[in-house]
Write a protein that holds these residues in place. Sequence first.
Motif: not given
Length: 511
Positions: A46, A114, A116-118, A120-121
């Motif tokens: 990461v 999750g 951070a991924l949300l 980004a999306i």
Amino acid sequence: NVPAITADQITASLLAIPAFLPATFCTGYLAAWFTNLHSFRQRSLVERIFWSVPLSLAVSTIASVLIGKALSLTAVIVFFVVCAVGCIVTLCMEWLQLRRTGRMWTIGWRPLGGPALLLAIFWIAVTILSLVDFQSNHQLFMSLAIFDHAPRVNWTQSVLHTGVPPANSLYFYKHSAPMRYYYFWYVLCAAIAQIAHISVRAVLTASCVWAGFNVAALSGLYLKHFLAAGSRLRKQFLLCVSLLLVTGLDVCVNLGNLFFFHGPLPGYLNVWKAGQITSWFVSLLWDPHHVASLVCCMFAFLLAGMAGKEGEHGRIANVAMISLALASAFGLSIYVAFAFFLVMVVWALWQVVIERTFRPAVLLAAGGAGTVVLLLPFLWELTHTSSKMDEGSLFAFAVREMIPPGGLLASPLFQHIATGHPLAALNLAKLVLLAPGYAVELGFYFAVLLIYLVPAWRGSTKLTPAQRSLLVIATATIPLLSLVRSGVLETNDFGWRAALIPQFPLLLMAS
């Protein structure tokens, strides 16, 4: 049937995002791995991603321009393809070696999870939906940002057709004139468009997505390695990224004008266009190359601040990366790079005189010397082009106009001064309105600046050397923004773009 333009643009933009990986991940990963920059090989996967993104921007930008100038755009594409293959091979070899030894990438940052991924999306969706055209039957509703994106599509196409340096597609008389504008971002986008065979418009949209990812990655590196967030790192990083959506009080002024005075709601959030401090959201969507220049500048500053912990080999690698980052920054935005240079002079004096620390300033200066060498072809091009700029100069001294001074000039006191000295009255009115102007334009971040500046508001909390450095950068830029402007255009392009420099330290301090 009318083609589904909106769907086509969204699909192309989504495909362009991973097409940037050779230039926005692979080059930086290889550079950090081979030099083992700040123990890169011992970091978690990461954290390696966070290092690779801004470092790739620094390496890819200047490399694509120099290779394209010396050889061709095809050679640039070969360079990126080789880097992509080399990065994949390196990752596979490391994974196989770790699997044989029973170890995994666990040192350093833990996975962000999750949220951070949300985020980004969410950022990808907001960017693409903000920039594509919306089709309704036979009507097409274009994004307001097309005013800035349209000429950049044109300039990027010019790189594809005429190479590096590109011909100025907006001027042709008997023969094409070379482009004098800072064009490094367009070379990078042109290479990606040719690699992936995707439209330039979609590539420019994807470049706005990657500009946001670069700011996020750089923020994470600063929080961990410069501000030593420690156990608060994950929470602070998510908060810092979320604060990119926070703007000034312009929205309140516009809404007040709408509800109380029944005025029109502008399509542009900034209420005073002349002296605006553009929000992160607008800067990323409208001017990604200026944001990219800021990322390169602040990445070079981070490397200089961390290099004191390295041995001799590590310091050499740091100086090399600083040179690449600053060279890329200059070609991405001359205005941001020039402002950063002036602010770094003030910061270096602070380090030597107040902090009694010499090494970071020396390393940054050494990197700056390497930058001049890398930029020699570009500087020669600027000074030997046939399209000379005969009127005015690039920069001029002038008091920045924030709030329009008309109301203040109409007051009895200023009317008396304006009778004999109209220019002095105008400049004095602008000076008086600077502080409230900055308060409105910065909004929440202005409050953050005051909290860090006023010891009584901080209570017993003492500032660390890193926080003091960020505070010096933020405060040293304000006189520069207030008294220097660009002299080429009627709009104060320098004042708009250089305002990014204090915004990044304030973003970090706000978190």
